[in-house]
Design an enzyme around this catalytic site. Structure first.
Site, mmCIF file in Angstrom:
data_model
loop_
_atom_site.group_PDB
_atom_site.id
_atom_site.type_symbol
_atom_site.label_atom_id
_atom_site.label_comp_id
_atom_site.label_asym_id
_atom_site.label_seq_id
_atom_site.Cartn_x
_atom_site.Cartn_y
_atom_site.Cartn_z
ATOM 1 N N GLY A 230 44.900 66.772 63.486
ATOM 2 C CA GLY A 230 44.546 66.966 62.088
ATOM 3 C C GLY A 230 45.350 66.137 61.115
ATOM 4 C CD GLU A 271 46.136 69.615 70.530
ATOM 5 O OE1 GLU A 271 46.500 69.719 71.716
ATOM 6 O OE2 GLU A 271 45.365 70.417 69.985
ATOM 7 N N GLY A 273 44.340 62.700 67.136
ATOM 8 C CA GLY A 273 43.310 61.764 67.554
ATOM 9 C C GLY A 273 43.176 60.723 66.448
ATOM 10 N NE ARG A 274 40.666 62.697 61.040
ATOM 11 C CZ ARG A 274 39.374 62.971 61.149
ATOM 12 N NH1 ARG A 274 38.484 62.070 60.843
ATOM 13 N NH2 ARG A 274 38.980 64.162 61.543
ATOM 14 C CB CYS A 340 12.702 58.408 61.088
ATOM 15 S SG CYS A 340 11.927 56.912 61.708
ATOM 16 C CD GLU A 341 16.819 63.012 60.421
ATOM 17 O OE1 GLU A 341 17.122 63.539 59.332
ATOM 18 O OE2 GLU A 341 16.139 63.573 61.289
HETATM 19 C C1 LIG Z 1 39.645 67.500 67.625
HETATM 20 C C2 LIG Z 1 40.924 68.049 68.084
HETATM 21 C C3 LIG Z 1 42.121 67.347 67.910
HETATM 22 C C4 LIG Z 1 42.206 66.025 67.205
HETATM 23 O O1 LIG Z 1 41.910 66.112 65.871
HETATM 24 P P1 LIG Z 1 42.233 64.866 64.917
HETATM 25 O O2 LIG Z 1 41.697 65.329 63.600
HETATM 26 O O3 LIG Z 1 41.508 63.713 65.469
HETATM 27 O O4 LIG Z 1 43.703 64.671 64.920
HETATM 28 C C5 LIG Z 1 43.272 67.902 68.430
HETATM 29 N N1 LIG Z 1 43.262 69.090 69.071
HETATM 30 C C6 LIG Z 1 42.140 69.795 69.255
HETATM 31 C C7 LIG Z 1 42.213 71.087 69.976
HETATM 32 C C8 LIG Z 1 40.935 69.317 68.760
HETATM 33 O O5 LIG Z 1 39.818 70.024 68.938
#
Ligand SMILES: *Cc1c(COP(=O)(O)O)cnc(C)c1O
Length: 422
Positions: A230, A271, A273-274, A340-341
Site C-alpha cells: 500500500g 509487501e 507491489g506498487r 466497446c465500452e
Molecule cells: C495487493 C496486495 C499487496 C500489494 O499492494 P500494493 O498496493 O501494490 O503495495 C500487498 N499485500 C497484499 C496482501 C495484497 O493483497
C-alpha cells in the site's frame, strides 16, 4: 514526479527502434529503477533487524521481474497457486514466501504446504480448522475495523472483507497454539497507494500494539510483524513522493522503543507491489486514429486489456507523446482504445501536445497492477512485456497474446455430460 527522468532519458531515445522491432503496444520495465528502489528500501530500514520486503507478486507477476527481487534478497507475497508456483520457480523457498490468500480453498492450503511450504497468513479464525496439517509457524491477517479509517482503494476496514477482527485476534492465536503452532507472525494491510507516510507509521504502531496485546495474553513472542503493502507512488506530476526517509526513521524508532521495553523486537516485513515496480514501467502505444466529433479523440493501438486502472479506479496515468515533450501548443483530447465500452479511455479531457497518427504515446507508471490486471474481454488481447536492462539492451520477457491463445481454452471436440435422470 511520475516515471523517473533517468528512465525517460534511457528509454525515449530508443523507443522508436523498439516500436519498429517489437511492434506496439508493449509495457517496458526498467531494471535499473527497480534495483535502485529495492536498495533504497533496504537502506532506509537497515536499522530494523531482519527487515525484509516480500514483493507482492500480483503487481507484476513476471518471472524475470521476480528474479530481480530474489537477487535483492526479497521474498514473495502470494495469494494464489500460480503465484506460488512462480515464486518457487525463481528460487523462493519456505519462509521466502508468504501465502496471504482470502476466501481460501482447500487445494490452496495443500499447495502452500507443498514443496517446502511457506509462511501461511490466515485471513480468518474459521480457517484454523481447515488447514490440513497445521504448521509450526503461523501468521494472521489483522483487520482493525473502526480503529482505523482506510484509504480510497482499500476503503473503510469495517467494510473490507479481509482479516481477523480486533475482538477475534487473541482467540485466533490461542486456537493456533492449541493446534501446535509455536512460531508466530502478525500481518495487516490497511492502505493502498497511500502517499501520507504518517499513515504507514501509524500502521507499524498498530501492529506492534496488537503484538504486545497478544503476547501478554498468551505468553508468546512474535518473530515478525508485516505492515503489508500500500505504499503509494505519485501518479500525478503535482503529487509528492512518499517520504520514505521520515517514515523509516519513525518506524525504526518505534521498534527501538519496543526492544527497550521487551528486551527484543520482532522483525519487520512489508509487501510492497506498487512502490517497488509501479514507476519503473510504462505502456508504449501508437496513435492510429484521430476523430473529431463532440470531442477530439485519439485512438491508440492499446486498450483497457493492457491497463485497467483508468477504467476501474478512474486512475490518472501521466502521458508523454514521444518527441513532443516540450510542445507549447496544447490540445484537449480523450485518449481511447478500441473496446466497446465507453470507459475504455486512458485519459479524459487531457491537455496534450498535438498528436498525429503514428506518434508514440507513453502511459507512465504501469509497472504495477498494469499488465497483470489485463483481460481478454471483447477479444482484445494482452500486449507484450519488455525489460530495459542495466547495460542498455532490451529483453522480451513476455510475448503478446495471439488468436491461438484466445482459442486455447475453447472445447471443439465434443465433451458432454448427461446428468442422471435426464
Ligand atoms: C495487493 C496486495 C499487496 C500489494 O499492494 P500494493 O498496493 O501494490 O503495495 C500487498 N499485500 C497484499 C496482501 C495484497 O493483497
Amino acid at each position: 514526479m511520475p516515471m523517473s527522468q533517468s528512465f525517460t532519458d534511457r528509454l525515449f531515445p530508443i523507443v522508436e527502434q523498439l516500436s519498429e522491432h517489437y511492434g506496439t503496444p508493449f509495457h517496458v520495465y526498467d531494471e535499473v529503477g527497480i534495483r535502485e528502489t529495492g536498495e533504497s528500501l533496504k537502506k532506509a530500514f537497515a536499522g530494523i533487524d531482519g527487515f525484509r520486503e516480500y514483493y507482492a507478486v500480483k503487481a507484476l507477476p513476471n518471472p524475470r521481474i521476480l528474479q530481480l527481487m530474489h537477487e535483492m534478497g526479497f521474498g514473495f507475497d502470494c495469494s494464489s497457486i500460480p503465484e506460488l508456483i512462480l515464486s518457487r520457480q525463481v528460487g523462493g523457498r519456505g519462509e521466502d514466501i508468504m501465502f496471504t490468500s482470502n476466501n481460501t480453498d482447500p487445494v490452496e492450503f495443500q499447495a502452500a504446504a507443498g514443496e517446502g511450504g511457506c509462511v501461511l497468513n490466515l485471513d480468518d479464525i474459521s480457517l484454523i480448522d481447515k488447514v490440513p496439517e497445521f504448521p509450526e509457524l503461523i501468521c494472521f491477517r489483522y483487520n482493525p475495523g473502526p480503529r482505523r479509517t482506510g484509504n480510497v482503494i482499500i476503503g473503510n476496514p469495517v467494510e473490507a472483507k479481509y482479516g481477523v477482527t480486533h475482538e477475534q485476534i487473541v482467540d485466533a492465536y490461542r486456537k493456533a497454539q492449541a493446534k501446535g503452532a509455536k512460531r508466530f507472525g502478525l500481518h495487516t494491510m490497511v492502505a493502498s497507494n497511500e502517499l501520507d507516510y504518517s499513515y504507514m507509521v501509524e500502521t507499524a504502531r498498530m501492529v506492534l500494539e496488537v503484538a504486545e496485546l497478544v503476547e501478554k495474553e498468551l505468553d508468546i513472542r512474535f518473530e515478525f510483524v508485516n505492515i503489508g503493502g500500500g505504499f503509494g507512488i505519485p501518479y500525478r506530476p503535482d503529487q509528492a513522493s512518499l517520504d520514505i526517509d521520515r517514515m523509516s526513521k519513525e518506524i525504526t524508532a518505534q521498534f527501538s522503543v519496543f526492544r527497550e521495553k521487551h528486551g527484543y523486537a520482532p522483525r519487520m516485513y512489508m509487501e510492497s507491489g506498487r512502490y517497488m515496480t509501479g514507476p519503473h514501467g510504462c505502456l508504449v502505444t501508437k496513435a492510429i486514429n484521430h476523430k473529431d466529433t463532440y470531442r477530439k479523440y485519439i485512438g491508440v493501438d492499446a486498450c483497457m486489456s493492457s491497463l485497467m486502472r483508468p477504467a476501474l479506479y478512474d486512475a490518472y496515468h501521466h502521458i508523454d507523446v514521444v518527441g513532443k515533450e516540450g510542445a507549447v501548443d496544447r490540445v484537449v483530447y480523450d485518449i481511447v482504445g478500441s473496446l466497446c465500452e465507453n470507459n475504455d479511455k486512458f485519459a479524459v479531457q487531457r491537455e496534450l501536445p498535438q498528436i498525429d497518427e503514428g506518434d508514440l504515446v507513453v502511459l507512465h507508471d504501469t509497472g504495477a497492477h498494469g499488465h497483470a490486471m489485463g483481460f481478454q474481454y471483447n477479444g482484445r488481447l494482452r500486449p507484450k512485456e519488455l525489460l530495459l536492462r542495466a547495460d542498455g539492451s532490451v529483453e522480451l520477457i513476455r510475448r503478446e497474446e495471439n488468436v491461438a491463445d484466445y482459442f486455447a481454452t475453447l472445447q471443439f471436440a465434443k465433451d458432454n455430460f448427461v446428468p442422471s435422470g435426464s
